[in-house]
Design a protein around this motif. Structure first.
Motif, PDB file in Angstrom:
ATOM      1  N   GLN A   9     111.612   8.052  32.056  1.00  0.00           N
ATOM      2  CA  GLN A   9     112.731   8.974  32.210  1.00  0.00           C
ATOM      3  C   GLN A   9     114.096   8.277  32.274  1.00  0.00           C
ATOM      4  O   GLN A   9     115.052   8.746  31.656  1.00  0.00           O
ATOM      5  N   PRO A  10     114.256   7.164  33.011  1.00  0.00           N
ATOM      6  CA  PRO A  10     115.590   6.544  33.106  1.00  0.00           C
ATOM      7  C   PRO A  10     116.217   6.173  31.767  1.00  0.00           C
ATOM      8  O   PRO A  10     117.398   6.459  31.547  1.00  0.00           O
ATOM      9  N   PRO A  11     115.497   5.528  30.826  1.00  0.00           N
ATOM     10  CA  PRO A  11     116.147   5.263  29.533  1.00  0.00           C
ATOM     11  C   PRO A  11     116.524   6.545  28.789  1.00  0.00           C
ATOM     12  O   PRO A  11     117.495   6.554  28.034  1.00  0.00           O
ATOM     13  N   ALA A  12     115.793   7.632  29.031  1.00  0.00           N
ATOM     14  CA  ALA A  12     116.169   8.904  28.422  1.00  0.00           C
ATOM     15  C   ALA A  12     117.507   9.374  28.963  1.00  0.00           C
ATOM     16  O   ALA A  12     118.352   9.907  28.223  1.00  0.00           O
ATOM     17  N   VAL A  13     117.742   9.174  30.261  1.00  0.00           N
ATOM     18  CA  VAL A  13     119.032   9.541  30.850  1.00  0.00           C
ATOM     19  C   VAL A  13     120.153   8.702  30.242  1.00  0.00           C
ATOM     20  O   VAL A  13     121.224   9.212  29.901  1.00  0.00           O
ATOM     21  N   ILE A  14     119.917   7.402  30.095  1.00  0.00           N
ATOM     22  CA  ILE A  14     120.955   6.514  29.557  1.00  0.00           C
ATOM     23  C   ILE A  14     121.277   6.898  28.113  1.00  0.00           C
ATOM     24  O   ILE A  14     122.450   6.985  27.723  1.00  0.00           O
ATOM     25  N   ALA A  15     120.252   7.137  27.300  1.00  0.00           N
ATOM     26  CA  ALA A  15     120.496   7.548  25.916  1.00  0.00           C
ATOM     27  C   ALA A  15     121.255   8.872  25.868  1.00  0.00           C
ATOM     28  O   ALA A  15     122.147   9.069  25.039  1.00  0.00           O
TER      29      ALA A  15
END
Length: 607
Positions: A480-486
């Motif tokens: 989930q965290p890289p999805a937030v950053i993207a």
């Protein structure tokens, strides 16, 4: 010559027009004056032809400076000739297929259909295009004349420099395009083989100390013959020693290499000028740069035993592993750059793993708490908040739509999944506001900052959304965290741009009045500029939320949960119904948020 008869005043108007027509056309005024008069009256027959526009439309249009017609005429003629060249291209293939008609029934029908279709379209395009250009030339020219009467910068008269420019354009566009249309598609590896053969021959020239392929071929042939003779002599020995067997194996390997080098050199010599021309001008853009690849380095994090023994249980150390390069390997600029980026990312991940882990932890905890807030809050409370906001800031129709959309999510059991998507959007939007608002203010206040950040924001808005997933996964893995950053990177540009735009649009007179009453720069920003920029900021927030919602859906490819995960799963399993319902739910959520935010923005605009 005038064809208009009337009163003296009318006659003077016609005479003035005749003078301006003569000044405009310079040459052939006796032809264009009555033509323009008829066009001005709307009485020029549609079938009236300009002979030059019919026979040489691009030449006439360039000479007269009617560039719109020049490009249209060039495009129509090239299209027609390209279609006719397809007939030239497929006719030999049809004849070849007809030579063995029993085995090529399908090909014969296909080629015959193509020849007939392209031939018909080409003839129609050529004839109809020329007739249209001949009948439209004077109308194009009259439109140019009317613009010239108010703007003397419009091209007029006859200028041969324009003809020379047109000839250069035609020479650059038409011959290559027409030639390409007459040729069969190139083998996708033919040009690459040409490049590799050239690289190999260049290396062999240096290895054998010669400067020309003509000198290289005899040397390669002689070396292959010598190795073949030595191998034959060893093969003739029936009772070979171990050293002779080893030598024989080595010679066989050397012979294969020598024969391969000779074959490559012969293939290089056999490359025709036409093949070289095709690869340079009608295939892909020629690869002119072949360079040594970057150093093959891998950075690896391993436990630091000494630090762990000293009491630091989480200690790691970075080991730099250098691999031997592949002998003779050369790459193009794209491969070189991509491998350099990969090496840099590997270095950053190995040396700054603590920072990335900390960011991941903060984002994951934020998502968990927001998801708990949405999913643990009773659905009647969440529904009431949405409906209350809609009732307060929008009309009755929007309120009914919001209530119906919420009912759709509940009835189709998509409520919890939708709340997961909302949590990701909320966290990403919050970061966009915290980062985008100060950056937007900085852009509005600092010209240098605006010059630097605007191109960056333009690039961020232009890059395809899927491309943002690659660096996010490279640094933070799949979760989930890289999805937030993207999502943040994709959605933040509107927030920054519209914040800066809203502040810059505050009237200078208003700011001067506030400063005259003793406001400081901080008070001016807080009490004048930001309040007056709120409608623009709200528009940026609206766009940011919409983009965040769309990116949150795409981020399901790297582990984001929510409605996007349903769409991705249905795509993988070819479940059209499931995917359509999930997509409809995403659309309804987006429309609800959009309508409510528009109402809030409108209420601020009325203040």
């Amino acid at each position: 010559m005038s064809i208009h008869a009337g009163t003296g005043a009318e006659q003077r108007i016609v005479d003035d027009r005749d003078v301006s027509v003569e000044a405009f056309v310079v040459e052939k005024a006796d032809y264009y004056t009555p033509i323009f008069e008829l066009l001005q009256r709307g009485k020029l027959p549609r079938w009236h032809m300009n002979i030059w526009g019919l026979l040489l439309p691009w030449f006439w249009a360039a000479m007269r400076g009617t560039w719109i017609m020049f490009w249209i005429a060039l495009a129509l003629d090239v299209l027609a000739i390209v279609c006719l060249m397809q007939v030239v291209k497929f006719s030999p293939l049809l004849a070849e297929a007809q030579a063995n008609a029993a085995d090529n029934v399908t090909l014969i029908a296909r080629y015959s259909g193509w020849i007939q279709s392209f031939g018909t379209v080409g003839v129609i395009a050529l004839i109809a295009g020329r007739l249209w250009m001949g009948s439209s030339a004077n109308r194009f020219y009259y439109g140019q004349y009317t613009r010239w009467r108010t703007d003397k910068g419009v091209a007029n008269g006859v200028n041969m420099r324009r003809v020379i420019l047109a000839a250069v354009i035609i020479a650059l566009v038409a011959p290559l395009t027409i030639y390409r249309a007459s040729q069969q598609r190139l083998d996708e590896r033919a040009c690459l083989n040409q490049i590799r053969a050239g690289e190999t021959v260049t290396a062999l020239l240096a290895q054998h100390g010669v400067s020309d392929v003509a000198e290289l071929l005899p040397k390669l042939s002689a070396r292959a013959d010598d190795l073949a003779a030595e191998k034959a002599s060893l093969d003739a020995i029936s009772d070979r020693t171990e050293a002779q067997n080893t030598r024989r194996s080595g010679i066989r390997k050397e012979l294969r290499g020598a024969e391969r080098d000779l074959s490559t050199a012969e293939d290089f010599v056999a490359i025709s000028r036409r093949d070289r021309f095709d690869c340079w001008f009608i295939d892909d853009f020629p690869t002119v740069a072949r360079i040594d690849p970057p150093e093959d380095v891998v950075y690896r994090s391993v436990p630091d035993e000494e630090a762990i023994a000293a009491g630091d249980e989480d200690a790691t150390k970075v080991i730099r592993i250098v691999k031997d390069p592949v002998e003779g390997r050369v790459v193009n600029i794209f491969t070189y750059s991509s491998e350099s980026i990969d090496k840099s990312i590997n270095y950053l991940r190995a040396n700054f793993a603590g920072i990335f882990d900390a960011i991941t932890h903060v984002l994951r905890q934020s998502l968990i708490r927001v998801e708990v807030a949405f999913m643990q809050t009773p659905w009647p409370v969440v529904s009431f908040l949405f409906i209350a906001l809609s009732w307060a800031f929008t009309g009755k129709g929007t309120t009914i739509f919001v209530a119906s959309s919420l009912a759709f999510l509940a009835v189709f059991e998509l409520w919890q999944v939708a709340m997961q998507t909302m949590a990701l959007v909320v966290v990403a939007t919050a970061i966009c506001i915290l980062v985008g608002l100060p950056v937007g203010i900085w852009m509005a206040k600092n010209k240098v900052a605006r010059v630097i950040t605007e191109p960056i924001l333009d690039v961020m808005q232009t890059i395809p959304s899927l491309s943002y997933l690659v660096p996010a996964v490279a640094f933070f893995g799949i979760s989930q965290p890289p999805a937030v950053i993207a999502t943040v990177i994709f959605a933040i540009p509107p927030m920054v741009k519209l914040t800066a735009l809203g502040i810059r649009q505050v009237p200078e007179s208003t700011k001067e009045a506030a400063l005259a009453f003793g406001s400081s720069e901080r008070q001016l920003l807080r009490k004048v500029e930001l309040p007056m920029a709120i409608p623009s900021i709200m528009a940026g927030l609206n766009q940011t939320i919409m983009l965040a919602l769309s990116m949150a859906t795409i981020s399901a490819f790297i582990g984001a949960e929510g409605l996007g995960a349903l769409v991705t799963a249905s795509l993988g399993d070819a479940q059209a119904g499931k995917g359509l319902l999930a997509g409809l739910a995403i659309a309804l959520v987006a429309m609800m948020i959009d309508r409510i935010l528009k109402g809030i923005r409108a209420s601020f605009s009325r203040i």
